[in-house]
Design a protein around this motif. Structure first.
Motif, PDB file in Angstrom:
ATOM      1  N   LYS A 188      48.321  35.942  35.725  1.00 55.95           N
ATOM      2  CA  LYS A 188      48.257  35.766  37.172  1.00 55.95           C
ATOM      3  C   LYS A 188      47.276  36.761  37.775  1.00 55.95           C
ATOM      4  N   ILE A 189      46.402  36.255  38.629  1.00 55.68           N
ATOM      5  CA  ILE A 189      45.427  37.086  39.328  1.00 55.68           C
ATOM      6  C   ILE A 189      45.728  36.999  40.819  1.00 55.68           C
ATOM      7  N   GLU A 190      45.749  38.150  41.473  1.00 56.94           N
ATOM      8  CA  GLU A 190      46.056  38.192  42.896  1.00 56.94           C
ATOM      9  C   GLU A 190      44.809  38.481  43.725  1.00 56.94           C
ATOM     10  N   CYS A 191      44.767  37.863  44.883  1.00 57.64           N
ATOM     11  CA  CYS A 191      43.675  38.085  45.820  1.00 57.64           C
ATOM     12  C   CYS A 191      44.281  38.337  47.191  1.00 57.64           C
ATOM     13  N   ARG A 192      44.012  39.493  47.759  1.00 56.16           N
ATOM     14  CA  ARG A 192      44.612  39.856  49.045  1.00 56.16           C
ATOM     15  C   ARG A 192      43.538  40.197  50.072  1.00 56.16           C
ATOM     16  N   SER A 193      43.706  39.687  51.272  1.00 56.05           N
ATOM     17  CA  SER A 193      42.865  40.117  52.384  1.00 56.05           C
ATOM     18  C   SER A 193      43.594  41.268  53.053  1.00 56.05           C
ATOM     19  N   LEU A 194      42.952  42.424  53.118  1.00 58.43           N
ATOM     20  CA  LEU A 194      43.656  43.636  53.538  1.00 58.43           C
ATOM     21  C   LEU A 194      43.673  43.850  55.046  1.00 58.43           C
ATOM     22  N   ASP A 195      42.657  43.390  55.730  1.00 56.72           N
ATOM     23  CA  ASP A 195      42.593  43.706  57.155  1.00 56.72           C
ATOM     24  C   ASP A 195      42.293  42.492  58.028  1.00 56.72           C
ATOM     25  N   LEU A 237      46.713  27.215  38.255  1.00 54.71           N
ATOM     26  CA  LEU A 237      47.631  27.034  39.370  1.00 54.71           C
ATOM     27  C   LEU A 237      47.276  27.990  40.497  1.00 54.71           C
ATOM     28  N   ILE A 238      47.110  27.446  41.675  1.00 52.51           N
ATOM     29  CA  ILE A 238      46.738  28.264  42.823  1.00 52.51           C
ATOM     30  C   ILE A 238      47.830  28.167  43.874  1.00 52.51           C
ATOM     31  N   ASN A 239      48.213  29.345  44.360  1.00 54.42           N
ATOM     32  CA  ASN A 239      49.214  29.441  45.406  1.00 54.42           C
ATOM     33  C   ASN A 239      48.674  30.267  46.553  1.00 54.42           C
ATOM     34  N   HIS A 240      48.805  29.739  47.765  1.00 57.10           N
ATOM     35  CA  HIS A 240      48.324  30.464  48.947  1.00 57.10           C
ATOM     36  C   HIS A 240      49.457  30.454  49.959  1.00 57.10           C
ATOM     37  N   ALA A 241      50.485  31.235  49.636  1.00 58.80           N
ATOM     38  CA  ALA A 241      51.732  31.163  50.391  1.00 58.80           C
ATOM     39  C   ALA A 241      51.696  31.928  51.700  1.00 58.80           C
ATOM     40  N   SER A 242      50.754  32.851  51.838  1.00 61.84           N
ATOM     41  CA  SER A 242      50.692  33.611  53.083  1.00 61.84           C
ATOM     42  C   SER A 242      49.238  33.756  53.500  1.00 61.84           C
ATOM     43  N   LEU A 243      49.039  34.253  54.687  1.00 63.37           N
ATOM     44  CA  LEU A 243      47.675  34.400  55.218  1.00 63.37           C
ATOM     45  C   LEU A 243      46.927  35.587  54.629  1.00 63.37           C
ATOM     46  N   THR A 244      47.589  36.344  53.757  1.00 62.47           N
ATOM     47  CA  THR A 244      46.904  37.494  53.156  1.00 62.47           C
ATOM     48  C   THR A 244      46.929  37.486  51.636  1.00 62.47           C
ATOM     49  N   LEU A 245      47.509  36.466  51.040  1.00 58.97           N
ATOM     50  CA  LEU A 245      47.635  36.477  49.590  1.00 58.97           C
ATOM     51  C   LEU A 245      47.447  35.091  48.987  1.00 58.97           C
ATOM     52  N   SER A 246      46.596  35.035  47.978  1.00 57.32           N
ATOM     53  CA  SER A 246      46.472  33.842  47.149  1.00 57.32           C
ATOM     54  C   SER A 246      46.528  34.288  45.697  1.00 57.32           C
ATOM     55  N   THR A 247      47.124  33.472  44.853  1.00 60.51           N
ATOM     56  CA  THR A 247      47.183  33.803  43.435  1.00 60.51           C
ATOM     57  C   THR A 247      46.625  32.667  42.605  1.00 60.51           C
ATOM     58  N   LEU A 248      45.995  33.046  41.503  1.00 59.37           N
ATOM     59  CA  LEU A 248      45.493  32.092  40.513  1.00 59.37           C
ATOM     60  C   LEU A 248      46.211  32.395  39.211  1.00 59.37           C
ATOM     61  N   THR A 249      46.914  31.428  38.676  1.00 59.57           N
ATOM     62  CA  THR A 249      47.587  31.605  37.401  1.00 59.57           C
ATOM     63  C   THR A 249      46.912  30.721  36.370  1.00 59.57           C
ATOM     64  N   VAL A 250      46.428  31.364  35.319  1.00 57.15           N
ATOM     65  CA  VAL A 250      45.844  30.637  34.198  1.00 57.15           C
ATOM     66  C   VAL A 250      46.976  30.404  33.209  1.00 57.15           C
ATOM     67  N   TYR A 293      36.542  35.837  36.887  1.00 59.16           N
ATOM     68  CA  TYR A 293      37.087  35.069  37.991  1.00 59.16           C
ATOM     69  C   TYR A 293      36.964  35.886  39.278  1.00 59.16           C
ATOM     70  N   ILE A 294      36.430  35.260  40.314  1.00 58.99           N
ATOM     71  CA  ILE A 294      36.224  35.959  41.585  1.00 58.99           C
ATOM     72  C   ILE A 294      36.867  35.157  42.705  1.00 58.99           C
ATOM     73  N   CYS A 295      37.543  35.858  43.590  1.00 62.58           N
ATOM     74  CA  CYS A 295      38.106  35.186  44.755  1.00 62.58           C
ATOM     75  C   CYS A 295      37.332  35.587  46.002  1.00 62.58           C
ATOM     76  N   TYR A 334      34.397  36.739  52.319  1.00 62.32           N
ATOM     77  CA  TYR A 334      34.428  38.109  51.827  1.00 62.32           C
ATOM     78  C   TYR A 334      34.976  38.064  50.410  1.00 62.32           C
ATOM     79  N   PHE A 335      34.269  38.724  49.497  1.00 61.39           N
ATOM     80  CA  PHE A 335      34.568  38.571  48.080  1.00 61.39           C
ATOM     81  C   PHE A 335      35.374  39.734  47.509  1.00 61.39           C
ATOM     82  N   GLY A 336      36.239  39.383  46.578  1.00 66.30           N
ATOM     83  CA  GLY A 336      36.921  40.390  45.783  1.00 66.30           C
ATOM     84  C   GLY A 336      35.990  40.922  44.707  1.00 66.30           C
ATOM     85  N   ALA A 337      36.441  41.925  43.975  1.00 67.76           N
ATOM     86  CA  ALA A 337      35.608  42.568  42.959  1.00 67.76           C
ATOM     87  C   ALA A 337      35.618  41.826  41.633  1.00 67.76           C
TER      88      ALA A 337
END
Lengths: 111, 119
Positions: free
Chosen positions: B20-27, B68-81, B92-94, B109-112
């Motif tokens: 599982k990979i997490e992607c969060r928008s912090l601000d 599998l992609i889940n975007h359950a909130s406005l600040t978090l999306s996850t990608l599960t391989v 993998y980049i979000c 805005y891109f993650g690392a």
């Protein structure tokens, strides 16, 4: 289908040289165009964003131009430095937020 | 500027396991998040687009049961391989954007990025 092409694929220059990276796109009905920088194994850093109504944007030693009608953009880097070595990606947005990327230009600036 | 955090930065796993990979928008609140895949010396390939609270839209050729992609909130999306195999090894980049973005420019805005290696 939008296609984005970047030329050259790789470029090696001596430090201090001015250089130009090229980007072309097939569908001129773009919303905006962005230039990104990517260091090896890293994410993307946005360098410049040009809206479809603009002709160019400048940031420090970087200048990006946009000719929407001909489907072209250039990224000009003045007085290149070894720290500029990276892959430069061009991407366009047709609508919404969806980006279509080019293959990138791998730049090496030799000290 | 807007910050997107992606975690983990690197993961090594055995074949058959799920990652599982997490992607969060912090601000900012990310109404839309994107997941890309990048092979060595190639550009980014869009895998899927997800809007908060709805199912992700997958690009042609991307297996939705595999990624599998889940975007359950406005600040978090996850990608599960799921059931990862060596051919899933990649970078993998979000990215995240907001419909209420500054000036409505729809900037991403891109993650690392996350380097996945499947043994």
């Amino acid at each position: 289908k939008q296609e984005v092409t970047q030329i050259p694929a790789a470029l090696s220059v001596p430090e201090g040289e001015n250089l130009v990276l090229n980007c072309s796109f097939t569908d001129s009905a773009i919303y905006n165009l962005q230039w990104f920088r990517q260091d090896p194994g890293k994410g993307l850093t946005s360098l410049l964003l040009i809206q479809s109504s603009q002709r160019e944007q400048t940031s420090g030693r970087l200048n990006a131009s946009l000719d929407k009608s001909s489907g072209r953009s250039t990224l000009y880097i003045a007085a290149s430095q070894p720290g500029d070595s990276a892959t430069y990606l061009c991407a366009v947005t047709l609508g919404g937020s969806r980006l279509t990327f080019g293959e990138g230009t791998q730049l090496t600036v030799n000290p | 500027g807007a910050v997107v955090s992606q975690h983990p930065s690197r993961v090594i796993c055995k074949s058959g396991t799920s990652v599982k990979i997490e992607c969060r928008s912090l601000d900012f609140q990310a109404t839309t998040m994107f997941w890309y895949r990048q092979f060595p010396k190639q550009s980014l390939m869009l895998m899927a687009t997800s809007n908060e609270g709805s199912k992700a839209t997958y690009e042609q050729g991307v297996e939705k049961d595999k990624f599998l992609i889940n975007h359950a909130s406005l600040t978090l999306s996850t990608l599960t391989v799921t059931s990862a195999h060596p051919e899933d090894s990649s970078f993998y980049i979000c990215s995240a954007s907001s419909s209420g973005d500054r000036g409505g420019k729809n900037i991403q805005y891109f993650g690392a990025g996350t380097r996945l290696s499947v043994l």
